[in-house]
Design a protein around this motif. Structure first.
Motif, mmCIF file in Angstrom:
data_model
loop_
_atom_site.group_PDB
_atom_site.id
_atom_site.type_symbol
_atom_site.label_atom_id
_atom_site.label_comp_id
_atom_site.label_asym_id
_atom_site.label_seq_id
_atom_site.Cartn_x
_atom_site.Cartn_y
_atom_site.Cartn_z
ATOM 1 N N ASN A 6 0.819 -1.206 0.000
ATOM 2 C CA ASN A 6 0.000 0.000 0.000
ATOM 3 C C ASN A 6 0.852 1.254 0.000
ATOM 4 O OD1 ASN A 6 -2.982 -0.353 0.039
ATOM 5 N ND2 ASN A 6 -2.539 -1.743 1.727
ATOM 6 N N LYS A 7 1.886 1.248 0.802
ATOM 7 C CA LYS A 7 2.763 2.412 0.923
ATOM 8 C C LYS A 7 3.407 2.763 -0.415
ATOM 9 C CE LYS A 7 7.041 3.852 3.267
ATOM 10 N NZ LYS A 7 8.076 3.437 4.267
ATOM 11 N N HIS A 8 3.739 1.735 -1.216
ATOM 12 C CA HIS A 8 4.470 1.959 -2.466
ATOM 13 C C HIS A 8 3.583 1.835 -3.708
ATOM 14 C CE1 HIS A 8 7.670 1.006 0.477
ATOM 15 N NE2 HIS A 8 8.335 1.904 -0.210
ATOM 16 N N HIS A 9 2.259 1.782 -3.500
ATOM 17 C CA HIS A 9 1.282 1.759 -4.604
ATOM 18 C C HIS A 9 1.452 0.545 -5.512
ATOM 19 C CE1 HIS A 9 0.809 6.436 -4.284
ATOM 20 N NE2 HIS A 9 0.368 5.785 -3.210
ATOM 21 N N LEU A 10 1.850 -0.580 -4.917
ATOM 22 C CA LEU A 10 1.912 -1.841 -5.658
ATOM 23 C C LEU A 10 0.606 -2.580 -5.456
ATOM 24 C CD1 LEU A 10 3.601 -4.074 -7.198
ATOM 25 C CD2 LEU A 10 4.170 -4.959 -4.909
ATOM 26 N N ASN A 11 -0.067 -2.929 -6.544
ATOM 27 C CA ASN A 11 -1.279 -3.739 -6.427
ATOM 28 C C ASN A 11 -0.899 -5.125 -5.901
ATOM 29 O OD1 ASN A 11 -2.641 -1.595 -7.612
ATOM 30 N ND2 ASN A 11 -2.623 -2.514 -9.652
ATOM 31 N N LEU A 12 -1.554 -5.554 -4.835
ATOM 32 C CA LEU A 12 -1.270 -6.861 -4.238
ATOM 33 C C LEU A 12 -2.571 -7.646 -4.122
ATOM 34 C CD1 LEU A 12 0.771 -8.794 -2.926
ATOM 35 C CD2 LEU A 12 0.280 -7.680 -0.728
#
Length: 274
Positions: free
Chosen positions: A253-259
């Motif tokens: 979430n912090k780095h805007h990576l979709n997980l």
């Protein structure tokens, strides 16, 4: 970039896929009959940068150029493939030596980092530098849309079809890239889950594929180190077949990576973005 393969008596093709599983004899309890089973191969890989030894690890003996490219990017040794000038592979029985030539800027940064680590004391993850290595400062990604749910349907079955090596020998992790249409474009397998993702990232970079489009899948546990690799490689979406940890979700979430997690019997779960 040039790649040379040495040792004429053991010359696999440059960046060749892993060899066929090795047939190994075994005997079942209570039976005198000998049978054979295909088992996954592994080899020791030693990597040096500009003559400086960096790592020795066990890997599956295939797609080693892709692995070195991905390993160099995701471990912050180089910032791009343009800083890798040469990869020279020397093959030996049960081992491989990779001599990598990198730019002066990258090499001096690597040596400086090693000097800082050598200055810490104690054991385990100790000292400021060691903690910074475990929890590094990473560049935040530009947000990208999550893939449509239709692209995740039947995912496990499609992965099983793509994992040719694991189907014959087992004991292998996989990392796969699915394009914008939800079709498998690349599949890399390795005994190590980190290694499989590094190989895939190296292959994506070498092929010039924009990994922010489509999505990347890992069949292994989604640990924090895989998030580090995904962010450094500027992937858009990481899909895991195993549930993430709370810290992994926080970093995604912090780095805007979709997980996204795809459970066995439940609908896909989007953990990032919330």
């Amino acid at each position: 970039m040039v790649c040379r393969i040495e040792q004429a008596d053991q010359q696999p093709e440059a960046n060749a896929p892993a060899p066929a599983p090795q047939s190994v004899a075994y005997r079942e309890y209570g039976s005198p009959q000998e049978a054979h089973a295909p088992l996954a191969a592994e080899t020791a890989l030693a990597i040096t940068y500009n003559g400086l030894s960096q790592a020795v690890m066990m890997v599956s003996p295939g797609n080693l150029e892709d692995f070195i490219r991905g390993f160099s990017i995701t471990n912050d040794i180089v910032t791009g493939l343009d800083e890798i000038y040469d990869i020279r592979l020397s093959h030996f029985p049960q081992a491989c030596q990779a001599d990598v030539q990198i730019s002066s800027r990258a090499f001096w940064a690597l040596k400086d980092h090693r000097r800082q680590l050598a200055g810490t004391s104690g054991c385990g993850l100790c000292g400021v530098e060691a903690l910074e290595q475990a929890l590094p400062q990473l560049q935040v990604l530009e947000p990208t849309p999550v893939p449509p749910v239709e692209h995740l349907q039947g995912l496990r079955e499609r992965i099983e079809q793509a994992q040719l090596m694991a189907r014959s020998s087992g004991a292998l992790h996989a990392a796969l890239y699915f394009d914008e249409q939800g079709e498998v474009r690349l599949c890399q397998e390795d005994i190590g889950r980190h290694n499989a993702l590094d190989k895939l990232i190296g292959a994506l970079l070498h092929a010039g594929i924009d990994a922010r489009l489509g999505f990347t899948v890992v069949t292994s546990r989604c640990s924090l180190e895989l998030i580090h690799k995904a962010v450094r490689a500027r992937l858009g979406t990481l899909v895991s077949l195993s549930a993430p940890t709370a810290l992994t979700v926080q970093w995604a979430n912090k780095h805007h990576l979709n997980l996204i997690h795809v459970p066995h019997r439940s609908p896909p779960r989007i953990y990032s973005p919330v």
